[in-house]
Design an enzyme around this catalytic site. Structure first.
Site, PDB file in Angstrom:
ATOM      1  N   GLY A   8       5.141  -3.931   0.224  1.00  0.00           N
ATOM      2  CA  GLY A   8       4.676  -5.276   0.500  1.00  0.00           C
ATOM      3  C   GLY A   8       3.476  -5.341   1.415  1.00  0.00           C
ATOM      4  O   GLY A   8       2.588  -6.185   1.237  1.00  0.00           O
ATOM      5  N   THR A   9       3.409  -4.477   2.409  1.00  0.00           N
ATOM      6  CA  THR A   9       2.283  -4.501   3.349  1.00  0.00           C
ATOM      7  C   THR A   9       0.966  -4.239   2.637  1.00  0.00           C
ATOM      8  O   THR A   9      -0.023  -4.949   2.859  1.00  0.00           O
ATOM      9  CB  THR A   9       2.506  -3.471   4.474  1.00  0.00           C
ATOM     10  N   GLN A  60      11.061 -10.742   0.764  1.00  0.00           N
ATOM     11  CA  GLN A  60      12.451 -11.033   1.133  1.00  0.00           C
ATOM     12  C   GLN A  60      13.194 -11.784   0.030  1.00  0.00           C
ATOM     13  O   GLN A  60      14.420 -11.696  -0.077  1.00  0.00           O
ATOM     14  CB  GLN A  60      12.492 -11.862   2.415  1.00  0.00           C
ATOM     15  N   CYS A  68       9.649  -4.768  11.520  1.00  0.00           N
ATOM     16  CA  CYS A  68       8.261  -4.303  11.577  1.00  0.00           C
ATOM     17  C   CYS A  68       7.639  -4.550  12.941  1.00  0.00           C
ATOM     18  O   CYS A  68       6.598  -3.994  13.258  1.00  0.00           O
ATOM     19  CB  CYS A  68       7.435  -4.988  10.492  1.00  0.00           C
ATOM     20  N   THR A  76      -2.257   8.782  -7.056  1.00  0.00           N
ATOM     21  CA  THR A  76      -1.335   9.343  -8.041  1.00  0.00           C
ATOM     22  C   THR A  76      -0.108   8.448  -8.214  1.00  0.00           C
ATOM     23  O   THR A  76       0.516   8.043  -7.240  1.00  0.00           O
ATOM     24  CB  THR A  76      -0.883  10.751  -7.612  1.00  0.00           C
ATOM     25  N   SER A 127       8.712  -5.783  -2.880  1.00  0.00           N
ATOM     26  CA  SER A 127       8.931  -4.383  -2.508  1.00  0.00           C
ATOM     27  C   SER A 127      10.346  -3.947  -2.849  1.00  0.00           C
ATOM     28  O   SER A 127      11.315  -4.643  -2.541  1.00  0.00           O
ATOM     29  CB  SER A 127       8.682  -4.223  -1.005  1.00  0.00           C
ATOM     30  N   ALA A 128      10.475  -2.785  -3.475  1.00  0.00           N
ATOM     31  CA  ALA A 128      11.754  -2.341  -4.036  1.00  0.00           C
ATOM     32  C   ALA A 128      12.848  -2.119  -3.009  1.00  0.00           C
ATOM     33  O   ALA A 128      14.031  -2.354  -3.288  1.00  0.00           O
ATOM     34  CB  ALA A 128      11.547  -1.057  -4.845  1.00  0.00           C
TER      35      ALA A 128
END
Length: 395
Positions: free
Chosen positions: A71-72, A179, A325, A237, A199-200
Site C-alpha cells: 500500500g505504501t 484496511q 506504521c 522482477t 495490500s495482501a
C-alpha cells in the site's frame, strides 16, 4: 504463557490455503515471467491468472491492475504520478488530515516541489466533511484522495459520494483501500474512483505484495523505472509466489466476507460493551457503527498508551498504540487530534483489531487483564491521583 493476537490492522497471519497455492512457485515454477522461454511463460501464466482473478473480485479489468510492493508504494505512486502527469493542469490536491503516513509524508515532500495541498478536516467520529470538500475545490485541483477506512479508528468514509463530487468537477479521485479490502464490499466501478490501493497482508495474504487499480484511460507517471514489467508502468522482477498468494487470499476473503465480518463484529461489539461498562474514564474513538468490523480504538485517560501496550504484551496480548506504521513515534496520533481529541487523552490510545481466528474467550480474557492493567497504571499516575482528590475520592 497464553498468547493472544489482537493487532490484525497491522498485519494478518498468512492463510494456509494461500500458502499452499504459493509453494510450487518457489521451487517448481520458478522462471522469471519476463523470460521468453517455457519457464518464463509458465510463470507468466500464473501471474495473468492471478491478475484476472483480482480484477474480477473488485469489478475492474485485468489491465487496470498493477502489482506493487504494498500500500505504501501504491499511495506514493498515485500522488507522485499525478503530480508528474498533471502538473500542467494544476498543482493543487486535496487529501484528508487522517490519511496514512504514506500519503501525508509524500504530500509534504511534494509541497517542497511547488504543489499545494488542502488537508480536509473530519468530525468527532473521523468522517470527512463533504461540504468542506466542495468548498476546497479550486480550478487547479487535480486530485482528491481520501482513505476508504481509517487504519487507526476504523471509521468508514463516504467514498462513493466523494468520487461523485470529484467527477462533477472533472477531478481525479483516489482511495486507499488497504484496511477495507477483504473486509468491506469493494467494487471500483460502483465506487467510481480512478485509483485504488490495497495490500495482501491485511486480508491473510503474503507481505510485500499489493496492487494499484488505475482506471483505463487515466495516464499516471512512473515512480519506479528500469524495466518493462507491469506493462512498462513499474519496473522490478515480478514476485510470482506473492502474486499467486495475493489472488488466493483475496478470493478466500471475498468468499467468506459476510461470515467473517459478522463474527468479527460480534467480538468487537462484546469487547467495546465490556470496556465501556467496566473501565471508567475511557473514550471510544471513531464511529460506533460505521467502522471496520474488527476495530476498537480506545483512549484511556490519565495514563500513557505505551504503558498499556507494554503491560498487555507482558500478559501475552498483542495490540497497537495507534497505527503500527507510526508506533515508534512519541507524538500523539494525528488522527485523534484531527478528530478533536485532547492531546493528553490521545496519548492514552490503544488500537485493538480483531480477526477471524480470535475467540470470545480471548475477548473476555483481554478485558479482564486490561481492567487490572489500567487500574494499576492509574494508581501510579499523579494526574489520576489529582483528579480523584478533586472529586473527593480515595485512589
Amino acid at each position: 504463557m497464553k498468547r493472544i493476537y489482537i493487532d490484525h490492522s497491522a498485519t494478518t497471519p498468512l492463510d494456509k490455503r494461500a500458502l499452499e497455492k504459493m509453494l510450487p512457485y518457489f521451487t517448481e515454477v520458478y522462471g522469471n515471467p519476463n523470460s521468453q522461454h517455457f519457464f518464463g511463460r509458465e510463470a507468466m501464466k500464473a501471474v495473468d491468472e492471478a491478475r484476472d482473478k483480482i480484477a474480477s473480485l473488485i469489478g475492474a479489468k485485468p489491465n487496470e491492475i498493477y502489482f506493487t510492493s504494498g500500500g505504501t508504494e501504491a499511495d506514493n505512486w498515485v500522488l507522485r504520478g499525478v503530480a508528474q502527469q498533471f502538473a500542467h493542469k494544476g498543482k493543487h490536491m486535496i487529501i484528508s488530515k487522517i490519511e496514512h503516513a504514506a500519503m501525508l509524508t509524500t504530500a509534504k515532500e511534494l509541497e517542497k516541489q511547488g504543489f499545494e495541498f488542502t488537508y480536509l478536516g473530519v468530525d468527532k467520529y473521523g468522517v470527512v466533511d463533504l461540504e468542506e470538500l466542495k468548498k476546497s475545490i479550486r480550478p487547479d485541483t487535480i486530485l482528491i484522495g481520501v482513505m476508504f477506512a481509517n487504519n487507526e479508528v476504523g471509521t468508514i468514509q463516504p467514498i462513493k459520494e466523494i468520487a461523485e463530487i470529484a467527477k462533477e468537477h472533472g477531478i481525479l479521485c483516489f482511495t486507499d483501500a488497504v484496511q477495507a479490502m477483504g473486509t468491506l464490499k469493494t467494487d471500483v466501478r460502483e465506487l467510481g474512483v480512478d485509483f485504488m490501493s490495497f495490500s495482501a497482508h491485511k486480508f491473510y495474504g503474503p507481505k510485500g505484495i499489493g496492487a494499484l487499480y488505475i482506471r483505463n484511460g487515466v495516464p499516471l507517471g512512473r515512480i519506479i523505472t528500469g524495466g518493462h514489467q507491469e506493462r512498462t508502468k513499474r519496473g522490478g522482477t515480478t514476485n510470482v509466489p506473492a502474486i499467486v498468494g495475493f489472488a488466493e487470499a483475496l478470493s478466500i476473503a471475498e468468499e467468506e466476507l459476510d461470515k467473517n465480518a459478522k463474527y468479527i463484529a460480534s467480538l468487537r461489539d462484546a469487547f467495546i460493551d465490556r470496556v465501556l461498562a467496566e473501565i471508567p474514564y475511557v473514550r471510544l474513538n471513531g464511529h460506533r457503527t460505521q467502522r471496520l468490523p474488527g476495530n476498537a480504538d480506545f483512549s484511556f485517560e490519565y495514563i500513557e498508551g505505551e504503558s498499556i501496550l507494554f503491560s498487555l504484551d507482558l500478559a501475552g496480548i498483542a495490540v497497537s498504540s495507534g497505527s503500527a506504521c507510526s508506533s515508534g513515534s512519541l507524538e500523539a496520533s494525528h488522527v485523534l487530534l484531527a478528530m478533536g481529541v485532547p492531546e493528553a487523552t490521545a496519548h492514552g490510545s490503544i488500537r485493538f483489531s480483531f480477526g477471524k481466528h480470535n475467540t470470545m474467550e480471548e475477548v473476555n480474557y483481554t478485558v479482564d487483564k486490561l481492567k487490572e492493567i489500567v487500574q494499576k497504571l492509574r494508581e501510579m499516575s499523579p494526574l489520576y491521583s489529582e483528579m480523584i482528590k478533586g472529586e473527593g475520592k480515595n485512589v
